[in-house]
Design an enzyme around this catalytic site. Structure first.
Site, PDB file in Angstrom:
ATOM      1  N   ASP A  75       7.513  39.564   2.319  1.00  0.00           N
ATOM      2  CA  ASP A  75       6.707  40.670   1.786  1.00  0.00           C
ATOM      3  C   ASP A  75       5.653  40.138   0.823  1.00  0.00           C
ATOM      4  O   ASP A  75       5.994  39.526  -0.188  1.00  0.00           O
ATOM      5  CB  ASP A  75       7.586  41.650   0.999  1.00  0.00           C
ATOM      6  CG  ASP A  75       8.633  42.309   1.865  1.00  0.00           C
ATOM      7  OD1 ASP A  75       8.252  43.060   2.762  1.00  0.00           O
ATOM      8  OD2 ASP A  75       9.827  42.079   1.631  1.00  0.00           O
ATOM      9  N   GLY A 113      10.309  40.859  -4.706  1.00  0.00           N
ATOM     10  CA  GLY A 113      11.377  39.874  -4.567  1.00  0.00           C
ATOM     11  C   GLY A 113      12.734  40.323  -5.096  1.00  0.00           C
ATOM     12  O   GLY A 113      13.724  39.618  -4.969  1.00  0.00           O
ATOM     13  N   ASP A 119       4.846  35.416  -3.648  1.00  0.00           N
ATOM     14  CA  ASP A 119       3.907  36.325  -4.323  1.00  0.00           C
ATOM     15  C   ASP A 119       4.568  36.990  -5.534  1.00  0.00           C
ATOM     16  O   ASP A 119       3.921  37.775  -6.224  1.00  0.00           O
ATOM     17  CB  ASP A 119       3.420  37.431  -3.378  1.00  0.00           C
ATOM     18  CG  ASP A 119       4.514  38.440  -3.069  1.00  0.00           C
ATOM     19  OD1 ASP A 119       5.649  37.993  -2.770  1.00  0.00           O
ATOM     20  OD2 ASP A 119       4.259  39.646  -3.158  1.00  0.00           O
ATOM     21  N   ASP A 161       8.257  33.245   1.612  1.00  0.00           N
ATOM     22  CA  ASP A 161       8.648  34.612   1.298  1.00  0.00           C
ATOM     23  C   ASP A 161       7.953  35.490   2.352  1.00  0.00           C
ATOM     24  O   ASP A 161       6.975  35.068   2.966  1.00  0.00           O
ATOM     25  CB  ASP A 161       8.143  34.942  -0.121  1.00  0.00           C
ATOM     26  CG  ASP A 161       8.282  36.407  -0.433  1.00  0.00           C
ATOM     27  OD1 ASP A 161       9.407  36.917  -0.373  1.00  0.00           O
ATOM     28  OD2 ASP A 161       7.251  37.044  -0.731  1.00  0.00           O
ATOM     29  N   ARG A 207      16.995  45.799  -3.271  1.00  0.00           N
ATOM     30  CA  ARG A 207      16.753  47.258  -3.199  1.00  0.00           C
ATOM     31  C   ARG A 207      17.390  47.998  -4.366  1.00  0.00           C
ATOM     32  O   ARG A 207      16.755  48.813  -5.040  1.00  0.00           O
ATOM     33  CB  ARG A 207      17.306  47.771  -1.863  1.00  0.00           C
ATOM     34  CG  ARG A 207      16.724  49.094  -1.433  1.00  0.00           C
ATOM     35  CD  ARG A 207      17.303  49.492  -0.077  1.00  0.00           C
ATOM     36  NE  ARG A 207      17.125  48.450   0.927  1.00  0.00           N
ATOM     37  CZ  ARG A 207      17.831  48.370   2.054  1.00  0.00           C
ATOM     38  NH1 ARG A 207      18.760  49.265   2.329  1.00  0.00           N
ATOM     39  NH2 ARG A 207      17.617  47.384   2.906  1.00  0.00           N
ATOM     40  N   SER A 231      14.707  40.618   1.618  1.00  0.00           N
ATOM     41  CA  SER A 231      14.787  41.859   2.399  1.00  0.00           C
ATOM     42  C   SER A 231      15.851  41.823   3.492  1.00  0.00           C
ATOM     43  O   SER A 231      15.943  40.861   4.258  1.00  0.00           O
ATOM     44  CB  SER A 231      13.432  42.151   3.041  1.00  0.00           C
ATOM     45  OG  SER A 231      13.531  43.300   3.850  1.00  0.00           O
TER      46      SER A 231
HETATM   47  P1  B16 Z   1      14.863  45.567   1.529  1.00  0.00           P
HETATM   48  P2  B16 Z   1      10.639  39.438  -0.326  1.00  0.00           P
HETATM   49  C1  B16 Z   1      11.722  41.724  -1.121  1.00  0.00           C
HETATM   50  O1  B16 Z   1      11.219  40.924  -0.133  1.00  0.00           O
HETATM   51  C2  B16 Z   1      10.667  42.685  -1.624  1.00  0.00           C
HETATM   52  O2  B16 Z   1       9.623  41.980  -2.283  1.00  0.00           O
HETATM   53  C3  B16 Z   1      11.288  43.641  -2.578  1.00  0.00           C
HETATM   54  O3  B16 Z   1      10.317  44.549  -3.056  1.00  0.00           O
HETATM   55  C4  B16 Z   1      12.425  44.380  -1.882  1.00  0.00           C
HETATM   56  O4  B16 Z   1      13.078  45.283  -2.775  1.00  0.00           O
HETATM   57  C5  B16 Z   1      13.440  43.367  -1.361  1.00  0.00           C
HETATM   58  O5  B16 Z   1      12.772  42.469  -0.496  1.00  0.00           O
HETATM   59  C6  B16 Z   1      14.561  44.021  -0.601  1.00  0.00           C
HETATM   60  O6  B16 Z   1      14.036  44.575   0.581  1.00  0.00           O
HETATM   61  O7  B16 Z   1      14.983  46.876   0.830  1.00  0.00           O
HETATM   62  O8  B16 Z   1      14.000  45.619   2.779  1.00  0.00           O
HETATM   63  O9  B16 Z   1      16.187  44.916   1.806  1.00  0.00           O
HETATM   64  O10 B16 Z   1       9.416  39.601  -1.167  1.00  0.00           O
HETATM   65  O11 B16 Z   1      11.740  38.617  -0.948  1.00  0.00           O
HETATM   66  O12 B16 Z   1      10.319  39.055   1.108  1.00  0.00           O
HETATM   67 MG    MG Z   2       7.344  38.853  -1.727  1.00  0.00          MG
END
Ligand code: B16
Ligand code: MG
Length: 212
Positions: free
Chosen positions: A10, A45, A169, A8, A48, A115
């Site tokens: 973030d 995770g 995480d 992962d 948006r 993300s």
């Molecule tokens: P984005 P991960 C996730 O990333 C984030 O944890 C989550 O908080 C966020 O809303 C999601 O990505 C979408 O991100 O807005 O940049 O497309 O933890 O799966 O790496």
């Molecule tokens: Mg994450």
């Protein structure tokens, strides 16, 4: 035997989870909606738009889809402004040294992130080359806790889920990993998840797990 690691992004490789928090907090404050780090943990995770729905809660019905799209874009613009200040110095010594060792070990590596900003983040911090494949918010239709993002990552590196360990995480990420048939290593907030196969404090703890 572990032949691949799916990371992962973030909150595991980088502290961009803090930037997500700051960007959502700015939007929530402007809208007069209560938001804190406990609520933020529920967004880990999660996509948006699903994150926005969690923040709006029962106030969601007061807004049209057009307004929600504009809110999500506003948050993303703030988030990308924060990302634009990132440099390779934002990669911790623990993360860089661990990725270097894994690269030398011959184990396959992939990113499995919800993300849509994944490639931008990897490029800002100059860590793209540590990964054989990237599965992110742009190649999935269902975000975590659905296993799609990890199943795609495993497919991209040519391995079965049973041959891969997912490092997460987020509670939603551990759910996704287990639903997909992966071994799951939890770090940070996810360490309280009962289904995690391993709990690690630093990324380098992974090295002992894959040597087993
Ligand atoms: P984005 P991960 C996730 O990333 C984030 O944890 C989550 O908080 C966020 O809303 C999601 O990505 C979408 O991100 O807005 O940049 O497309 O933890 O799966 O790496
Ligand atoms: Mg994450």
């Amino acid at each position: 035997m572990i032949k691949g690691i799916i990371f992962d992004l973030d909150g595991v490789l980088l502290s961009t989870d803090e930037f997500h928090y700051q960007a959502w907090k700015k939007l929530a404050d402007r809208l007069g909606i209560y938001f804190d780090k406990t609520i933020n943990n529920k967004l880990r995770g999660v996509s948006r738009m699903a994150s926005l729905e969690i923040i709006l809660g029962d106030k969601s019905k007061n807004f049209t889809q057009e307004q929600k799209d504009a809110f999500a874009e506003e948050k993303n613009n703030t988030y990308r402004e924060l990302l634009s200040q990132m440099t390779p110095a934002d990669v911790s010594d623990d993360v860089r040294a661990t990725l270097e060792k894994i690269r030398l070990s011959g184990i396959k590596t992939a990113i499995g992130s919800s993300s849509k900003n994944t490639k931008y983040i990897l490029s800002q911090t100059n860590i793209t080359d540590y990964f054989d494949a990237i599965s992110d918010g742009n190649n999935i239709t269902k975000s975590k806790p659905d296993p799609e993002v990890f199943l795609k990552a495993a497919e991209y590196i040519g391995l079965a889920p049973s041959e891969c360990i997912v490092v997460e995480d987020a509670h939603a990420g551990i759910d996704a990993a287990k639903a997909g048939g992966f071994t799951a290593a939890a770090i940070g907030d996810a360490k309280t998840h009962a289904q995690a196969d391993y709990k690690i404090n630093e990324l380098k703890d992974l090295l002992q797990i894959i040597e087993q």
